[in-house]
Motif scaffolding. Sequence first.
Motif, PDB file in Angstrom:
ATOM      1  N   TRP A   6     -21.439 -21.060   2.629  1.00 48.12           N
ATOM      2  CA  TRP A   6     -21.319 -21.845   1.409  1.00 48.12           C
ATOM      3  C   TRP A   6     -22.159 -21.211   0.313  1.00 48.12           C
ATOM      4  CZ3 TRP A   6     -18.124 -25.947   0.540  1.00 48.12           C
ATOM      5  CH2 TRP A   6     -17.445 -26.428   1.658  1.00 48.12           C
ATOM      6  N   SER A   7     -21.617 -21.221  -0.899  1.00 43.70           N
ATOM      7  CA  SER A   7     -22.336 -20.648  -2.029  1.00 43.70           C
ATOM      8  C   SER A   7     -22.217 -21.573  -3.234  1.00 43.70           C
ATOM      9  CB  SER A   7     -21.756 -19.272  -2.383  1.00 43.70           C
ATOM     10  OG  SER A   7     -22.387 -18.771  -3.546  1.00 43.70           O
ATOM     11  N   GLY A   8     -23.294 -21.667  -3.989  1.00 43.09           N
ATOM     12  CA  GLY A   8     -23.291 -22.427  -5.226  1.00 43.09           C
ATOM     13  C   GLY A   8     -23.553 -21.532  -6.420  1.00 43.09           C
ATOM     14  N   ARG A   9     -23.627 -20.236  -6.162  1.00 48.16           N
ATOM     15  CA  ARG A   9     -23.918 -19.271  -7.229  1.00 48.16           C
ATOM     16  C   ARG A   9     -22.611 -18.846  -7.900  1.00 48.16           C
ATOM     17  NH1 ARG A   9     -26.431 -13.481  -6.094  1.00 48.16           N
ATOM     18  NH2 ARG A   9     -26.170 -12.669  -8.186  1.00 48.16           N
ATOM     19  N   ILE A  10     -22.482 -19.182  -9.180  1.00 43.43           N
ATOM     20  CA  ILE A  10     -21.233 -18.941  -9.907  1.00 43.43           C
ATOM     21  C   ILE A  10     -21.248 -17.551 -10.533  1.00 43.43           C
ATOM     22  CG2 ILE A  10     -19.808 -19.709 -11.839  1.00 43.43           C
ATOM     23  CD1 ILE A  10     -20.876 -22.556 -11.234  1.00 43.43           C
ATOM     24  N   HIS A  11     -20.171 -16.815 -10.328  1.00 48.46           N
ATOM     25  CA  HIS A  11     -20.000 -15.479 -10.891  1.00 48.46           C
ATOM     26  C   HIS A  11     -19.269 -15.548 -12.231  1.00 48.46           C
ATOM     27  CE1 HIS A  11     -19.323 -11.158 -10.973  1.00 48.46           C
ATOM     28  NE2 HIS A  11     -18.038 -11.367 -11.133  1.00 48.46           N
ATOM     29  N   GLY A  12     -18.308 -16.452 -12.350  1.00 59.33           N
ATOM     30  CA  GLY A  12     -17.511 -16.598 -13.567  1.00 59.33           C
ATOM     31  C   GLY A  12     -16.424 -17.628 -13.344  1.00 59.33           C
ATOM     32  N   SER A  13     -15.498 -17.712 -14.268  1.00 66.59           N
ATOM     33  CA  SER A  13     -14.383 -18.644 -14.111  1.00 66.59           C
ATOM     34  C   SER A  13     -13.131 -18.063 -14.757  1.00 66.59           C
ATOM     35  CB  SER A  13     -14.714 -19.999 -14.743  1.00 66.59           C
ATOM     36  OG  SER A  13     -14.829 -19.886 -16.141  1.00 66.59           O
ATOM     37  N   TYR A  14     -11.993 -18.634 -14.406  1.00 63.17           N
ATOM     38  CA  TYR A  14     -10.731 -18.206 -14.995  1.00 63.17           C
ATOM     39  C   TYR A  14      -9.743 -19.364 -14.927  1.00 63.17           C
ATOM     40  CZ  TYR A  14      -8.980 -17.496 -10.236  1.00 63.17           C
ATOM     41  OH  TYR A  14      -8.596 -17.679  -8.940  1.00 63.17           O
ATOM     42  N   LEU A  15      -8.628 -19.221 -15.626  1.00 62.18           N
ATOM     43  CA  LEU A  15      -7.610 -20.261 -15.659  1.00 62.18           C
ATOM     44  C   LEU A  15      -6.486 -19.949 -14.680  1.00 62.18           C
ATOM     45  CD1 LEU A  15      -7.224 -20.969 -19.479  1.00 62.18           C
ATOM     46  CD2 LEU A  15      -8.211 -22.470 -17.764  1.00 62.18           C
ATOM     47  N   ARG A  16      -6.029 -20.977 -14.008  1.00 64.63           N
ATOM     48  CA  ARG A  16      -4.827 -20.900 -13.167  1.00 64.63           C
ATOM     49  C   ARG A  16      -3.810 -21.846 -13.778  1.00 64.63           C
ATOM     50  NH1 ARG A  16      -5.959 -21.163  -6.818  1.00 64.63           N
ATOM     51  NH2 ARG A  16      -3.761 -20.658  -6.879  1.00 64.63           N
ATOM     52  N   PHE A  17      -2.545 -21.536 -13.596  1.00 64.13           N
ATOM     53  CA  PHE A  17      -1.476 -22.354 -14.144  1.00 64.13           C
ATOM     54  C   PHE A  17      -0.484 -22.750 -13.047  1.00 64.13           C
ATOM     55  CE2 PHE A  17      -3.155 -19.684 -17.497  1.00 64.13           C
ATOM     56  CZ  PHE A  17      -3.404 -20.610 -18.494  1.00 64.13           C
ATOM     57  N   PRO A  18      -0.931 -23.578 -12.094  1.00 69.21           N
ATOM     58  CA  PRO A  18      -0.024 -23.950 -11.004  1.00 69.21           C
ATOM     59  C   PRO A  18       1.081 -24.886 -11.489  1.00 69.21           C
ATOM     60  CG  PRO A  18      -2.067 -25.195 -10.840  1.00 69.21           C
ATOM     61  CD  PRO A  18      -2.234 -24.220 -11.968  1.00 69.21           C
ATOM     62  N   ARG A  19       2.291 -24.664 -10.971  1.00 71.54           N
ATOM     63  CA  ARG A  19       3.420 -25.551 -11.278  1.00 71.54           C
ATOM     64  C   ARG A  19       3.229 -26.840 -10.503  1.00 71.54           C
ATOM     65  NH1 ARG A  19       8.061 -23.632 -14.202  1.00 71.54           N
ATOM     66  NH2 ARG A  19       8.688 -25.670 -13.498  1.00 71.54           N
ATOM     67  N   ARG A  46       1.168 -20.414  -6.412  1.00 73.12           N
ATOM     68  CA  ARG A  46       1.599 -20.642  -7.791  1.00 73.12           C
ATOM     69  C   ARG A  46       2.107 -22.056  -7.995  1.00 73.12           C
ATOM     70  NH1 ARG A  46       4.171 -15.147 -10.083  1.00 73.12           N
ATOM     71  NH2 ARG A  46       2.554 -13.774  -9.313  1.00 73.12           N
ATOM     72  N   ARG A  47       2.121 -22.826  -6.913  1.00 67.11           N
ATOM     73  CA  ARG A  47       2.568 -24.217  -6.979  1.00 67.11           C
ATOM     74  C   ARG A  47       1.468 -25.110  -6.435  1.00 67.11           C
ATOM     75  NH1 ARG A  47       7.396 -21.826  -4.192  1.00 67.11           N
ATOM     76  NH2 ARG A  47       8.910 -21.497  -5.853  1.00 67.11           N
ATOM     77  N   THR A  48       1.439 -26.360  -6.909  1.00 68.28           N
ATOM     78  CA  THR A  48       0.502 -27.317  -6.339  1.00 68.28           C
ATOM     79  C   THR A  48       0.980 -27.677  -4.940  1.00 68.28           C
ATOM     80  OG1 THR A  48       1.684 -29.230  -7.219  1.00 68.28           O
ATOM     81  CG2 THR A  48      -0.059 -28.283  -8.606  1.00 68.28           C
ATOM     82  N   GLU A  49       0.087 -28.224  -4.145  1.00 62.91           N
ATOM     83  CA  GLU A  49       0.465 -28.642  -2.793  1.00 62.91           C
ATOM     84  C   GLU A  49       1.534 -29.726  -2.833  1.00 62.91           C
ATOM     85  OE1 GLU A  49      -0.576 -27.359   0.363  1.00 62.91           O
ATOM     86  OE2 GLU A  49      -0.981 -25.794  -1.100  1.00 62.91           O
ATOM     87  N   ARG A  50       1.479 -30.608  -3.838  1.00 64.34           N
ATOM     88  CA  ARG A  50       2.503 -31.648  -3.976  1.00 64.34           C
ATOM     89  C   ARG A  50       3.879 -31.042  -4.165  1.00 64.34           C
ATOM     90  NH1 ARG A  50      -0.644 -35.299  -8.193  1.00 64.34           N
ATOM     91  NH2 ARG A  50      -0.358 -33.444  -9.439  1.00 64.34           N
ATOM     92  N   LEU A  51       3.999 -30.084  -5.073  1.00 65.27           N
ATOM     93  CA  LEU A  51       5.292 -29.448  -5.335  1.00 65.27           C
ATOM     94  C   LEU A  51       5.752 -28.661  -4.119  1.00 65.27           C
ATOM     95  CD1 LEU A  51       7.645 -28.726  -7.165  1.00 65.27           C
ATOM     96  CD2 LEU A  51       6.228 -26.932  -8.181  1.00 65.27           C
ATOM     97  N   ARG A  52       4.836 -27.940  -3.487  1.00 65.41           N
ATOM     98  CA  ARG A  52       5.194 -27.145  -2.304  1.00 65.41           C
ATOM     99  C   ARG A  52       5.739 -28.026  -1.186  1.00 65.41           C
ATOM    100  NH1 ARG A  52       3.899 -25.598   2.388  1.00 65.41           N
ATOM    101  NH2 ARG A  52       2.119 -26.972   2.615  1.00 65.41           N
ATOM    102  N   SER A  53       5.054 -29.128  -0.891  1.00 62.27           N
ATOM    103  CA  SER A  53       5.512 -29.989   0.201  1.00 62.27           C
ATOM    104  C   SER A  53       6.831 -30.688  -0.153  1.00 62.27           C
ATOM    105  CB  SER A  53       4.447 -31.001   0.585  1.00 62.27           C
ATOM    106  OG  SER A  53       4.210 -31.900  -0.463  1.00 62.27           O
ATOM    107  N   THR A  54       7.027 -31.010  -1.425  1.00 61.43           N
ATOM    108  CA  THR A  54       8.296 -31.613  -1.840  1.00 61.43           C
ATOM    109  C   THR A  54       9.439 -30.616  -1.692  1.00 61.43           C
ATOM    110  OG1 THR A  54       7.162 -33.078  -3.382  1.00 61.43           O
ATOM    111  CG2 THR A  54       9.510 -32.730  -3.749  1.00 61.43           C
ATOM    112  N   LEU A  55       9.215 -29.380  -2.085  1.00 60.51           N
ATOM    113  CA  LEU A  55      10.253 -28.351  -1.948  1.00 60.51           C
ATOM    114  C   LEU A  55      10.580 -28.096  -0.474  1.00 60.51           C
ATOM    115  CD1 LEU A  55       9.157 -25.807  -4.686  1.00 60.51           C
ATOM    116  CD2 LEU A  55      11.144 -27.326  -4.741  1.00 60.51           C
ATOM    117  N   VAL A  56       9.577 -28.111   0.386  1.00 56.98           N
ATOM    118  CA  VAL A  56       9.816 -27.945   1.819  1.00 56.98           C
ATOM    119  C   VAL A  56      10.667 -29.101   2.343  1.00 56.98           C
ATOM    120  CG1 VAL A  56       8.691 -28.006   4.086  1.00 56.98           C
ATOM    121  CG2 VAL A  56       7.799 -26.526   2.297  1.00 56.98           C
TER     122      VAL A  56
END
Length: 143
Positions: A50-63, A106-116
């Motif tokens: 486990w780590s709490g040391r932050i290196h940076g951040s970025y944006l994700r755009f999950p469907r 690239r998809r949220t877990e909700r969308l993935r499970s619905t598509l399945v």
Amino acid sequence: MDEVWPQLSELLFWSVKNVAVESVEVADTLVRVEARATAGQAACPACGCWSGRIHGSYLRFPRDLPTSGKLVVMSLRVRRFVCEEDSCPRKTFAEQVPGLTRRFGRRTERLRSTLVSVGLALADGPAPECRTPSESESAGTPC
């Protein structure tokens, strides 16, 4: 909009912990959501430390699934953490939000499970086991 804000946050992320909704913009055909991950620590996928040391951040755009017939456009700010284990081959890793994202997803877990579920329903259940070539010839049907 202030009275709608908590309802929209709960509707969109009712089952997801460690996510803060920064803003929600509702237009005619879409709902734009800006959120950020808020967990204090994350586990390295390589060594499990486990780590709490932050290196940076970025944006994700999950469907995500549409809500009330409107397309949901999500921008999720996630952080990269530094693995503090010296022997670990990974120096940094991105946090995942359980129930919302997964590595390289690239998809949220909700969308993935619905598509399945839709795929299985349309296919009338899981695929049958394939037969060996000799069994296929005698049965007259391919896999």
